[in-house]
Structure formats: structure tokens, C-alpha cells
Design a protein around this motif. Structure first.
Motif, mmCIF file in Angstrom:
data_model
loop_
_atom_site.group_PDB
_atom_site.id
_atom_site.type_symbol
_atom_site.label_atom_id
_atom_site.label_comp_id
_atom_site.label_asym_id
_atom_site.label_seq_id
_atom_site.Cartn_x
_atom_site.Cartn_y
_atom_site.Cartn_z
ATOM 1 N N SER A 285 0.835 -1.193 0.000
ATOM 2 C CA SER A 285 0.000 0.000 0.000
ATOM 3 C C SER A 285 0.881 1.259 0.000
ATOM 4 N N ASP A 286 1.924 1.246 0.816
ATOM 5 C CA ASP A 286 2.860 2.381 0.857
ATOM 6 C C ASP A 286 3.550 2.564 -0.498
ATOM 7 N N GLN A 287 3.956 1.447 -1.087
ATOM 8 C CA GLN A 287 4.599 1.509 -2.408
ATOM 9 C C GLN A 287 3.655 2.095 -3.454
ATOM 10 N N ALA A 288 2.395 1.658 -3.388
ATOM 11 C CA ALA A 288 1.394 2.171 -4.333
ATOM 12 C C ALA A 288 1.306 3.689 -4.225
ATOM 13 N N VAL A 289 1.250 4.173 -2.979
ATOM 14 C CA VAL A 289 1.185 5.626 -2.746
ATOM 15 C C VAL A 289 2.428 6.297 -3.316
ATOM 16 N N ALA A 290 3.594 5.688 -3.096
ATOM 17 C CA ALA A 290 4.847 6.281 -3.560
ATOM 18 C C ALA A 290 4.880 6.404 -5.081
ATOM 19 N N HIS A 291 4.247 5.478 -5.787
ATOM 20 C CA HIS A 291 4.233 5.553 -7.254
ATOM 21 C C HIS A 291 3.484 6.774 -7.767
ATOM 22 N N LEU A 292 2.726 7.408 -6.882
ATOM 23 C CA LEU A 292 1.954 8.591 -7.301
ATOM 24 C C LEU A 292 2.730 9.887 -7.088
ATOM 25 N N ASP A 293 4.012 9.790 -6.703
ATOM 26 C CA ASP A 293 4.798 10.987 -6.421
ATOM 27 C C ASP A 293 4.846 11.961 -7.596
ATOM 28 N N VAL A 294 4.663 11.421 -8.808
ATOM 29 C CA VAL A 294 4.695 12.262 -9.999
ATOM 30 C C VAL A 294 3.483 13.204 -10.052
ATOM 31 N N PHE A 295 2.468 12.897 -9.262
ATOM 32 C CA PHE A 295 1.274 13.747 -9.236
ATOM 33 C C PHE A 295 1.224 14.599 -7.979
ATOM 34 N N GLY A 296 0.478 15.681 -8.019
ATOM 35 C CA GLY A 296 0.278 16.556 -6.872
ATOM 36 C C GLY A 296 -0.953 16.157 -6.082
ATOM 37 N N PRO A 297 -1.544 17.115 -5.398
ATOM 38 C CA PRO A 297 -2.702 16.821 -4.535
ATOM 39 C C PRO A 297 -3.911 16.304 -5.311
ATOM 40 N N GLU A 298 -3.910 16.505 -6.623
ATOM 41 C CA GLU A 298 -5.048 16.001 -7.416
ATOM 42 C C GLU A 298 -5.158 14.480 -7.349
ATOM 43 N N ALA A 299 -4.068 13.814 -6.893
ATOM 44 C CA ALA A 299 -4.108 12.343 -6.776
ATOM 45 C C ALA A 299 -4.366 11.888 -5.339
ATOM 46 N N ASP A 300 -4.768 12.846 -4.469
ATOM 47 C CA ASP A 300 -4.935 12.481 -3.055
ATOM 48 C C ASP A 300 -5.984 11.390 -2.824
ATOM 49 N N LEU A 301 -7.053 11.396 -3.619
ATOM 50 C CA LEU A 301 -8.068 10.358 -3.415
ATOM 51 C C LEU A 301 -7.531 8.982 -3.811
ATOM 52 N N LEU A 302 -6.659 8.948 -4.820
ATOM 53 C CA LEU A 302 -6.024 7.669 -5.179
ATOM 54 C C LEU A 302 -5.087 7.217 -4.059
ATOM 55 N N ARG A 303 -4.393 8.183 -3.442
ATOM 56 C CA ARG A 303 -3.535 7.830 -2.294
ATOM 57 C C ARG A 303 -4.398 7.282 -1.151
ATOM 58 N N ALA A 304 -5.512 7.971 -0.920
ATOM 59 C CA ALA A 304 -6.380 7.567 0.191
ATOM 60 C C ALA A 304 -6.957 6.161 -0.039
ATOM 61 N N VAL A 305 -7.297 5.848 -1.290
ATOM 62 C CA VAL A 305 -7.904 4.531 -1.530
ATOM 63 C C VAL A 305 -6.858 3.418 -1.380
ATOM 64 N N ALA A 306 -5.597 3.736 -1.673
ATOM 65 C CA ALA A 306 -4.536 2.731 -1.473
ATOM 66 C C ALA A 306 -4.367 2.428 0.011
ATOM 67 N N ARG A 307 -4.568 3.449 0.858
ATOM 68 C CA ARG A 307 -4.515 3.192 2.307
ATOM 69 C C ARG A 307 -5.767 2.451 2.759
ATOM 70 N N PHE A 308 -6.894 2.868 2.183
ATOM 71 C CA PHE A 308 -8.174 2.268 2.579
ATOM 72 C C PHE A 308 -8.195 0.749 2.365
ATOM 73 N N VAL A 309 -7.627 0.275 1.257
ATOM 74 C CA VAL A 309 -7.760 -1.164 0.971
ATOM 75 C C VAL A 309 -7.090 -2.035 2.035
ATOM 76 N N VAL A 310 -6.061 -1.490 2.723
ATOM 77 C CA VAL A 310 -5.439 -2.315 3.773
ATOM 78 C C VAL A 310 -5.954 -1.984 5.162
ATOM 79 N N GLU A 311 -6.709 -0.884 5.291
ATOM 80 C CA GLU A 311 -7.193 -0.492 6.624
ATOM 81 C C GLU A 311 -8.665 -0.822 6.844
ATOM 82 N N ARG A 312 -9.356 -1.157 5.763
ATOM 83 C CA ARG A 312 -10.805 -1.432 5.856
ATOM 84 C C ARG A 312 -11.059 -2.636 6.773
ATOM 85 N N ASP A 313 -12.291 -2.705 7.293
ATOM 86 C CA ASP A 313 -12.628 -3.863 8.128
ATOM 87 C C ASP A 313 -13.637 -4.785 7.437
#
Lengths: 314, 314
Positions: A285-313
């Protein structure tokens, strides 16, 4: 916390409510688009159209459509076109669930708390409904409504067919069944189960990540970033699924926890242990987020969903 | 003899051997192309690839590929491209046979004298093999190997998906099952059975007729001629099938004759009587030939195949 040595820009953490609201909005929009693309049919063959609608409009997280819509938004793709492609992808996902649930496959009676397609209708209708959804998905992608440029439409068809076919989802499902039924060499290790999941579920999630850059004719650098993001997210998602199957409550999961492990099925948890599985999912999940470094805040929801998939219950 | 009042140019009758030789040549060429497009896979998921090959390479008349190849030749389409599109169409036809033969559908053990896919492998593998063939067909059509122009490829995908989907083949199969099982209103008349067959088998044959003019960017007049030709030929083919089922020998048919009628299934023969069914098939075949008046002797094999479908004994 992710290791600061391997990750940069882990900030911009959106609060859960923003992601939830955005996912709910996409879910509603994609259901509406699916309803338009799969109209009721007032004719004898309307029975198969009704079965297609029954399963396609049953809801669910709509994770794949969300990835399509959010990655398309990065490249100013028309939201209507993005939703159309997202709906086509969800048709393929839905067909795979209908066929997987059949008596000859996983033989499930319930899906998302409702009777599975073959329980609600009958087995023959469910087979045809799956076939109809698979076919309709390609018809929609090849239509000008999905993109003005025919070469882009062809690329979408080709990529989705490759992801869904015998070297992708269908191939992964084949391997899963062979392992479960002891056909061929039933032994499976971490590399084997990783490959199986990358085919069975990973390839469609990968398509969800690259549909946006394909539609937006993005640079190969940006497309490669989203490709890598979706690849890692897809695997994180699957490992998290195995963890949840072990630790989740029946109420949260909507099914009996520990069922896979109890059935003697190899999972990331049985092969790696709970802690190692958890830590791998988090790393991916962290790696997935890191791959988005080329984008700015416009990719924040994609970052959030990468965290969500491992934190969901669930 | 056809009524000279409604038909012109019924001459140019090719002898049977020329048609037989041409059909055998196309059959061999399309099998070779299918073998290239569906390679063996040396990996665990190779089982589903093997099942796809098993059914796709089982032979058969290859009527649909023949129509594609001969109609494409009228417009100087590259034979390799025409064979590629013909192979994609045959993948769709093959998938429909695999799924139709399943226990939940027609429950057949034999197909073309060999065990059906689910008898040779197993039911789950057969479901996946059908799914894999359906998916692969669209992947092939969307690939530059089928045509240089992406807008032509998109049109092929769209037309074939429409022909194969819930308003075409899948819809026709749904109606057929409903009639057989008494779901909904099981009564069916000549108009109903005609509509059912036009969906279930007619739409794919229609695609076979228009694939050539689409690939060759033919004039709308020529495309309309081949559209009308294929529509009439498709229905003639189905009526002739019902006649053969009533009159053919078990040896010629490779199955028990009269099985449909004995099962209480409505057919053109039970609804119209044998003589009227024969005469309708002949009329449709003559009409199909007449639609080719816009072409010269280069369409003689298409004329011959329209006669063949009503004169064959199996």
C-alpha cells in the motif's frame, strides 16, 4: 508509519470521510450509468436482461470504477466517458462473480446479502447473464460514447480483453480451481499464490488504473506510474482480503470468517502468517502511494484509496 | 426451380465439387489461424487454453468463416485479415456451443462425434473455456492484425458484440430455453420461432455476411445486398435444419433424427408441416441468391453456398 527511506510525500493524507463521500458518489454515478447501459427489455428475452441488471445493480464497493474515474480525472477526461468505461469494467467484474458463484464453480447462494444470480433466476439464465454482460462490456467500449478516438477505443478493448481472458482473470480462476480441487500439482507457494491473484483479480484492477491515462493520452511516464500504483494496490487488496478473512467478524464480512483457511485453502495468511501478511499488505500500500509521487494533490483520493484497501474492516 | 417472376440471374450455378473444395480450403485455413491465435500455454492456466483449443479446433462446416472469407474477397480485403476476423467469429460460435452443451443448458455429451468440452475436461473448465473464447474474440478484432484502420476494428467489435449479446445470440438462447421449459408464456408461433432463430443463429450469420463489406469499406448498396443475402440465408439454414432433423438418417446427422419433435419442441416442421417448411427454405435460399444480383461471377461461391444450405443432407 511507512519507512521514510523508501517513501516520499506520504503527507496529503485525506481524512476518511472525504474518501467515503467520493466513493459513495462514484458508486451512485456508476450504478446510474449501468442502469442506462443495461435497460430493461420488454420482450421474451427480457429475462436475461433482467438477470444482468439484477447482478450489475446489486451495489458493492465499486472499487474498480472509482479507480477509473479518479485516474481519468487526472487527465481531464470527460467524466461521462470515464463513467462509461468504468461501467464496462464493472460489467466484466459482475459477469465474473455470476459465473464464479455457479454450482459448478464456487456454488454460492448469497452475494452481497442477496441470492446469487442462479438462485434468484436459474442456472441457465445466470450463465447467459454472465455471457451477456461480458459481451455488452466490449460493445460499450467500442462505441463512440466511450471515447471520440477509435484507436483509443480499440486500445481499451484490447487491454480489457487481455486482462479478463485466459492469461488474466479467466486464467487465474482456472489456477484457483485447480489448486482447490487438486488438479495437476496442487502445491502452491507464495510466488504461486501471488501470480494466481495477480491474474485473477490483479489484472482487472490494473486495467482500472491505466484506463484513465489511456483515455487521456497521458505520457508514458504517467501511465507507468499508474500502472505500478494499480499493480501494488491490487496485490495489497488481495492480501488484506486474506487477513480480513482470518480476523474479521462475521457481521463486518457478511460471511463466515476463517472459511478459506478452514477449507484447507492456501492463503497469504496460511503461507506467511498473520503478522507477515499484514506487513506485506502495508508495504505494498505504501509503495502504491509512492508511485503517485509524480502527481500533486489532485491524486490524493487515489492515495487515500490505497490506504483504505489495507485499513478497511470489510 | 425458382419462380422466374421473383428471381433474376439464377444461372451461374457452380457444380458442387467447386463449393466443396472451396469450403474445405477455408475450413483448413481457419483452423490453422485459430491454432495460431489460441496457442498452447505451458503454465498452470494452460488447462483452460487446452479446453479452448479442444473445442475451437474440433472442425465442423465452418460456414460462418466461409461467408466472411468469400464476402471479404469481393472487396479485395487481405485474405490474412479476413481469416483473422473469421477466426474471431468462429471463437464466438464455439463458445456458444460449449455453454449450450453444459448440463444446466442442453446437457449434451457429444459434439461433432467427440465428447463435449465439459465431458472431456469438467464443467468449471468448460464455463471458463467459453468465457475465454468470447473474450479472446474481441481482443483479436481490436488488434491491428484484423484491420489497419481502428475505426473499422471498432465497428467489427460493435457489430459482433451486438450480434452475440442479449439482443442477439444470448437473447435467442434465452427465449429458446424459456419456450422449452415453459418459463413465461411457452406458446410459440411461426413469427415467434422465426424471431427466436433470427436472434439465436441468424445474427451471427448476418455478421458473417457484413464483415467483408465493413472490412472493404464497401458502398452502402453492396453492404445492404450482403446484409439481405445473409439474413435470408441464415433463416433458410435454420428451416433446413428442422427439415433435416425430421427426414435425415441418424448416420448422416450424427444424432437421432426427430429428437426435437419427439421432445414436443416446436420447430418449423411441427408448425408449418414438412412440405411448407421445405418450400419456405427453398424460397429464402432463392431470395438470398437474388440479393447478390449486384455482383458478377465473383459471387458465385456465395450463390452456391446459399443453395447448399437447403440441399445438404447433414
Amino acid at each position: 508509519m511507512p519507512d521514510p527511506g523508501t517513501l516520499t510525500e506520504v503527507a496529503n493524507d485525506r481524512p476518511g470521510p472525504a474518501l467515503n463521500a467520493a466513493m459513495a458518489e462514484t458508486s451512485e454515478a456508476v450504478s446510474a450509468r449501468l442502469s442506462e447501459l443495461l435497460p430493461e427489455v420488454d420482450a421474451p428475452e427480457g429475462r436475461v436482461a433482467a438477470a444482468m441488471r439484477y447482478s450489475a445493480l446489486a451495489g458493492g464497493k465499486r472499487l474498480r470504477p472509482f479507480l477509473v474515474v479518479r485516474s481519468a480525472a487526472l487527465f481531464n477526461v470527460s467524466p461521462h466517458a470515464a463513467l462509461t468505461v468504468a461501467a464496462a469494467l464493472e460489467m466484466i467484474h459482475t459477469y465474473s462473480l455470476i459465473h464464479d458463484d455457479l454450482p459448478a464453480m464456487d456454488d454460492d447462494d448469497l452475494r452481497r446479502g442477496r441470492p446469487t444470480c442462479h438462485r434468484q433466476f436459474d442456472e441457465a439464465t445466470a450463465i447467459l447473464a454472465g455471457d451477456g454482460l461480458l459481451t455488452r462490456a466490449f460493445e460499450v467500449l467500442a462505441d463512440p460514447v466511450s471515447h471520440a478516438d477509435p484507436s483509443v477505443r480499440c486500445e481499451l478493448v484490447r487491454e480489457l480483453a487481455e486482462a479478463a481472458g485466459a492469461h488474466g482473470m479467466v486464467g487465474g480462476q482456472m489456477v484457483d480451481l485447480m489448486v482447490e480441487r487438486g488438479i495437476g500439482s496442487p502445491e502452491i507457494d507464495v510466488a504461486g499464490i501471488t501470480r494466481m491473484h495477480q491474474m485473477k483479480t490483479g489484472r482487472l484492477i490494473l486495467f482500472a488504473g491505466i484506463a484513465g491515462p489511456i483515455m487521456g493520452k497521458a505520457s508514458s511516464r504517467m501511465r507507468a506510474s499508474l500502472h505500478a500504483y494499480a499493480r501494488d494496490l491490487g496485490l495489497a487488496f488481495q492480501i488484506a482480503d486474506d487477513v480480513l478473512d482470518e480476523t474479521g467478524s462475521a457481521q463486518d464480512l457478511g460471511k463466515t470468517p476463517g472459511k478459506d483457511a478452514a477449507a484447507g485453502k492456501s492463503t497469504f495468511v496460511t503461507l506467511l502468517g498473520l503478522e507477515e501478511a499484514r506487513s506485506r499488505a502495508k508495504l505494498l500500500s505504501d509503495q502504491a502511494v509512492a508511485h503517485l509521487d509524480v502527481f500533486g494533490p489532485e491524486a490524493d483520493l487515489l492515495r487515500a484509496v490505497a490506504r483504505f484497501v489495507v485499513e478497511r474492516d470489510r
